[in-house]
Design a protein around this motif. Structure first.
Motif, mmCIF file in Angstrom:
data_model
loop_
_atom_site.group_PDB
_atom_site.id
_atom_site.type_symbol
_atom_site.label_atom_id
_atom_site.label_comp_id
_atom_site.label_asym_id
_atom_site.label_seq_id
_atom_site.Cartn_x
_atom_site.Cartn_y
_atom_site.Cartn_z
ATOM 1 N N LEU A 75 -6.290 1.108 -7.581
ATOM 2 C CA LEU A 75 -5.082 0.664 -6.903
ATOM 3 C C LEU A 75 -5.219 -0.815 -6.541
ATOM 4 C CD1 LEU A 75 -2.355 1.710 -5.810
ATOM 5 C CD2 LEU A 75 -3.545 2.264 -3.657
ATOM 6 N N ILE B 185 0.848 -1.194 0.000
ATOM 7 C CA ILE B 185 0.000 0.000 0.000
ATOM 8 C C ILE B 185 0.885 1.246 0.000
ATOM 9 C CG2 ILE B 185 -1.759 1.294 1.254
ATOM 10 C CD1 ILE B 185 -2.704 -1.360 2.437
ATOM 11 N N GLU C 266 -0.342 7.835 1.787
ATOM 12 C CA GLU C 266 -1.658 8.467 1.673
ATOM 13 C C GLU C 266 -1.715 9.447 0.506
ATOM 14 O OE1 GLU C 266 -2.915 10.206 5.306
ATOM 15 O OE2 GLU C 266 -2.904 8.320 6.428
ATOM 16 N N LYS D 216 -7.468 7.983 -5.951
ATOM 17 C CA LYS D 216 -8.909 8.144 -5.790
ATOM 18 C C LYS D 216 -9.422 9.340 -6.577
ATOM 19 C CE LYS D 216 -12.484 8.443 -2.213
ATOM 20 N NZ LYS D 216 -12.744 8.492 -0.746
ATOM 21 N N TYR E 297 -0.354 9.120 -2.453
ATOM 22 C CA TYR E 297 -0.660 8.374 -3.673
ATOM 23 C C TYR E 297 -2.053 7.762 -3.628
ATOM 24 C CZ TYR E 297 4.102 8.957 -5.305
ATOM 25 O OH TYR E 297 5.276 9.501 -5.758
ATOM 26 N N GLN E 298 -2.489 7.331 -2.460
ATOM 27 C CA GLN E 298 -3.850 6.804 -2.337
ATOM 28 C C GLN E 298 -4.873 7.881 -2.677
ATOM 29 O OE1 GLN E 298 -4.723 4.311 1.208
ATOM 30 N NE2 GLN E 298 -2.546 4.515 1.698
ATOM 31 N N SER E 299 -4.633 9.077 -2.167
ATOM 32 C CA SER E 299 -5.530 10.198 -2.437
ATOM 33 C C SER E 299 -5.516 10.570 -3.920
ATOM 34 C CB SER E 299 -5.116 11.405 -1.586
ATOM 35 O OG SER E 299 -5.905 12.533 -1.887
#
Length: 253
Positions: free
Chosen positions: A249, A233, A236, A243, A238-240
């Motif tokens: 992802l 994972i 945050e 999204k 890159y996660q944001s």
């Protein structure tokens, strides 16, 4: 500003200016010298930057093109996991592109029973696909890049426009929010860019060490990716970003 976002902004600033002092970074980002030192050390540890007297500079060693063998032996287990996860998205009848790279090559062991057409510049994939008559292999040819065991195209790029590629499985030297998806070989970059623009869906296969890294050339923006397949994972930030930009992802297991 949260740490991950600040470090990314500092990275962008250093890249833009090539070399900056710690005092300048303190003033620009409004943080203490201790904080800047910790952030800079994190960037230096990534290998893309180096300390200089009183500051930090871009490490030109990042642009060197590593041999296929040197890259192949690094994080091999993770690459196999990513290749297997990517292969789940390949179905009978697909027309796909498989990029050069030591992660994309791992897909061959999981798609060799499927009826697919594969367009590829990956020499190792071509050789390993020889026993499987169900895999129709098309290569665009070009100049052999021995460092990456792949073909790079300098002319006749228009021929790619005749192929209806529904899925492209791409590799990268490294990705970052500031530099997008990068590559170390000038011979391959034009081909990669054309494939991304031509494909209906773009899959990016990278292990966790490729985040916040960058190579010599950017071949597409990170927002051009539809599926990002990795083994851990990401932060945050890159996660944001994923999204916000409708990037799916996928964490390989």
């Amino acid at each position: 500003m949260i740490k991950d976002k600040r470090v990314n902004k500092i990275e962008e600033y250093i890249i833009q200016h090539k070399s900056v002092s710690l005092d300048e970074l303190m003033n620009v980002f409004k943080v203490s010298k201790n904080t800047i030192r910790r952030d800079v050390q994190e960037l230096v540890d990534s290998g893309d930057f180096k300390k200089v007297y009183g500051g930090v500079a871009v490490n030109d060693e990042r642009a060197k093109l590593e041999s296929f063998h040197d890259r192949q032996v690094r994080n091999q287990t993770e690459k196999e996991m990513i290749g297997k996860a990517a292969a789940n998205y390949v179905h009978d009848g697909d027309i796909i592109f498989i990029d050069s790279g030591t992660t994309t090559i791992e897909m061959i062991d999981y798609i060799n029973i499927k009826q697919v057409t594969v367009i590829t510049n990956n020499l190792d994939f071509i050789v390993r696909a020889l026993p499987y008559e169900n895999i129709n292999v098309i290569t665009p040819g070009g100049i052999l890049e021995r460092k990456t065991n792949s073909f790079g195209i300098l002319k006749y790029m228009d021929m790619l426009n005749t192929y209806n590629i529904n899925k492209a499985f791409m590799a990268s030297t490294g990705i970052s929010l500031s530099n997008g998806v990068t590559n170390a070989s000038p011979l391959e970059s034009e081909l990669k860019s054309s494939i991304v623009n031509r494909s209906s869906e773009v899959f990016l296969l990278i292990d966790h060490n490729k985040f916040d890294k960058y190579g010599l050339m950017t071949y597409c923006g990170l927002d051009k990716i539809d599926f990002l397949i990795t083994d851990a994972i990401p932060s945050e930030v890159y996660q944001s970003y994923a999204k916000k930009n409708d990037i799916q992802l996928i964490i390989a297991e």
